[in-house]
Scaffold this active site. Structure first.
Site, PDB file in Angstrom:
ATOM      1  N   LEU A   1      18.191  30.624 -34.633  1.00  0.00           N
ATOM      2  CA  LEU A   1      17.366  30.752 -33.429  1.00  0.00           C
ATOM      3  C   LEU A   1      18.162  30.522 -32.134  1.00  0.00           C
ATOM      4  CD1 LEU A   1      14.400  31.130 -32.435  1.00  0.00           C
ATOM      5  CD2 LEU A   1      14.236  28.637 -32.393  1.00  0.00           C
ATOM      6  N   ASP A   2      18.082  31.480 -31.208  1.00  0.00           N
ATOM      7  CA  ASP A   2      18.690  31.351 -29.873  1.00  0.00           C
ATOM      8  C   ASP A   2      20.194  31.087 -29.926  1.00  0.00           C
ATOM      9  OD1 ASP A   2      16.181  31.724 -28.780  1.00  0.00           O
ATOM     10  OD2 ASP A   2      15.737  29.590 -28.711  1.00  0.00           O
ATOM     11  N   ALA A   3      20.833  31.528 -30.996  1.00  0.00           N
ATOM     12  CA  ALA A   3      22.260  31.229 -31.158  1.00  0.00           C
ATOM     13  C   ALA A   3      23.113  32.499 -31.226  1.00  0.00           C
ATOM     14  CB  ALA A   3      22.467  30.390 -32.413  1.00  0.00           C
TER      15      ALA A   3
END
Lengths: 284, 284, 284, 284
Positions: A227-229
């Protein structure tokens, strides 16, 4: 006039630039843009070229074949070649927030974006009137815990039917499944409403408010399974102060989100982005 | 290992990129950096290359000759070739303000700047202690209406004696004469304390205060005969408000001036700047 | 002319502003600056005033007493009152990096900072020549695992002897102990070389490089016991790209660190900062 | 609950702050916001207050009368008092560019703007569909050299009929006449597509391109009789480079224009702007 854009990366080695430019010249191509980057840590060479071919009967497919056979294989290149005549097809996923949708459609209408938008998908019906006013088909595909798989299959069907090239999550508030991500690797662009890697996950403006930061941000990135990486494409920031409430941060953030997402869409569409090692090379 | 930087501009034409890269490969050079730009309005091609030569007995001078004879003449190129082994020599001209001087010398000391500073010239003696603390020769050459020509001759003598490559006016408050400008074309860098072309000339912070602007700026540019009208190398800005007095603007401006001037010095020193038509191309 | 600065915070309540302004008027004070903020979430009222007293025989101490007795106690205020005639005394802690030191001393010399610097402390001797050139006493107090407590006692002794009001860690690379923090609560300013809360701890530029961010930052904050988690005073950012190496990020970061730290020092010195709930209110 | 906003400016004098806060307290008002500024050059005092009155039968008109009689006259104040219950009425003037229109209407729809938009006026019919999709009346009033006076009379009629409080020129490409300006002094907001005072007048992006600036800007300001010389409300900037064509500058500029105009509208609507001496004081 045929014009193509070539993106290459491979291990760096002597004479790689001259070898590539030579190859293109031999095939009758006139290079009108060249840019390159070497990642000195990983020893990886990246290049972006635009080349015009005035030869009669030029075929991008035949050029690709020759490129693969005579150049790419030998140097173990990863490459992509695009005809600039073909506009990429973008699917827009939205939820209930309208600011990024308005912004992208406004740019689309004004001719700022070099792409096609065959349709918009949303898990809610709220933004349908906006899609209608821009004359773009709108598919309402609700997502609940129970219907998640089914909804995704409907999405995939639409994406395939319309030969979608990349997906933009314009504040689409659902987690994208592994299946979809694997099908569109580095082809799903998300806008996260924080200055990543600060404030990963939900409610970043609330976290920013709580931490008392003096600058907030927004980040556009490719979606990966973590996530969000994923690889960051663009970031933007704005100054804030103790006088700003959470609502103020959200309102200021909307302006950042719009611009940072639009930048990512433009960079992606103009084939300016290469991804390696979970980072991007952004050509100018 | 011999490494050179090549800067070229000429009329744009078919195959110019392949022709140049080919020429370098033939001479045994490995291109490690290439960047180019085409000014579509003027149809001018700009290129910057860095190339390594591992051939024994490589001579930059011989390469230059070959480049001139076999390439530059044919394509009517303007070109410059630099050995990266040779650090450019910079003369610093200062007056009474010390912030840009401290800043540049601090960077110089920390190894951030790839250059030599043979001496500092000033029309006042105030900053001599700073020059002393950094062990750099300091020449006090007063300038009055009557001694202007004489002062300039002393300056020129020093510049020539030390084979100075470029001059930096670090808030040197004197007008530079036509003679000096002609001797160092696009080689005299000035920092102007406004966001040019706004507020040309003296006391720009006073003018900015009077106009009530909400953003102030600083501009580094090459000195030409028209005041503050030379090619812009870099600009920086900072937000201000009605609460800022003129003194506040001046203090805030000092930070801008330091950074914008240092950027220009680094870009110039790293051969990243080309000038054409009173504008700059700044390579990355 | 006597001039004082008053900082107050307390629970918000009706008529609090009029009550305070009235009190000052009664005591013969002319308010020349007033600013206030209400934290609506916590219902806390913050105020900063500057007031002039032309009454003969005005005493800040007597005013403080009256303020405490007749106003502060009643409204359960936390307050501080400063005479603007008295310059705060700042201790500078440095290590081996010189850029923030040069920057602060340059500003100090130019009269930009309204403070005194009785001495500089360092765990290394490298920067002594800089302290010498600015004529500021320099104490070399080495810190090793074994001498940490002893070193700290020496520091405390100096701090007390010189009646230091606040401490600035200008890239001082040691962890500050609980003892020192408790003695100087919200009076130790650190500059962290990242955009907090991203990249807490050591080597933030390396982490930023690895994550591939497009913007880097610096953060000045008060030191609390949790590492890099204290109240943020100021932040600054700069754009970067894939072309920047870690060394480039470090060099760009130096410019941010200098400005962001200097801003914090100025805000603190001018009594513009209030801390509540691990966040700052920064008055204009 | 009755809430009013008070804006005052007058010559600075002793005890002015306490006098005002006292007056409001006497009338039963609880001050919930206070901010002030003194122009030290002109010796002018500016103040903005928000005050709540829980007294039964409070009337803004009666308060205004008392304010005028007992305070304003004595101190020769210029003042304005607004009930926060009443939303200001904004007339939108547009031409053919749609980006600022979309942006403002999007914000309006999302509840970000505290105002009413009774109608949109345009000298062309192109943007009518956008007005329609937001359900806002659209008046097409063509302007030619011959019909200028007549067109303006129609505009004035609409403005008066709808009791318009202020006008926003959202890239309205016509010169506003003296008559209209005099009727709406500091109540006509324009967005100029340059960093004023650089590039006054027509085609600023072309001029910016020609000058080779590295940063472009946009400026929102009140319209006065001298072209692009009115009090500046807000400015924004964006970095550009030699790679940007004029079209690129125009596209980048659109993002600036939208945000800088929206900021001005919000500041004006929230009564945060005071004008004096052709400059603005912008309260926080």
């Amino acid at each position: 006039m045929n014009k193509i854009t070539i993106l290459i990366h491979c291990k760096d080695r002597r004479n790689i630039i001259a070898t590539i430019t030579n190859f293109i010249a031999e095939k009758g191509g006139n290079i009108v843009y060249i840019d390159q980057h070497v990642d000195r840590e990983q020893n990886i060479f990246f290049m972006r070229l635009e080349s015009e071919f005035i030869v009669d009967g030029f075929s991008t497919d035949i050029f690709k074949e020759a490129f693969e056979t005579h150049l790419a294989t030998k140097f173990e290149m990863k490459w992509r070649i695009y005809s600039t005549a073909i506009k990429p097809k973008m699917a827009l996923f939205v939820s209930k927030y309208d600011h990024c949708l308005y912004d992208l459609l406004g740019r689309y209408n004004s001719g700022e974006l070099n792409l096609e938008i065959p349709f918009i998908i949303s898990n809610h019906n709220d933004l349908k009137p906006i899609a209608d006013s821009f004359n773009i088909p709108f598919y309402h595909i609700p997502v609940t815990k129970d219907t998640k798989v089914e909804a995704e299959n409907k999405q995939l069907e639409l994406l395939e039917k319309h030969q979608i090239n990349f997906i933009v999550l314009a504040r689409y508030m659902q987690i994208i499944s592994e299946k979809l991500i694997k099908k569109y690797p580095n082809k799903i662009i998300n806008i996260h409403h924080s200055f990543l890697p600060a404030f990963v996950g939900a409610k970043p403006y609330h976290s920013a408010y709580k931490r008392g930061v003096k600058i907030i941000g927004a980040t556009s990135h490719y979606v990966t399974e973590e996530l969000d990486a994923g690889p960051i494409i663009d970031q933007g920031v704005a100054r804030v102060s103790h006088t700003h409430s959470i609502e103020d941060l959200i309102a200021k953030g909307r302006d950042l989100e719009k611009i940072v997402l639009a930048n990512a869409v433009k960079l992606h569409t103009n084939r300016k982005v290469m991804v390696f090692n979970n980072k991007t090379v952004i050509f100018s």
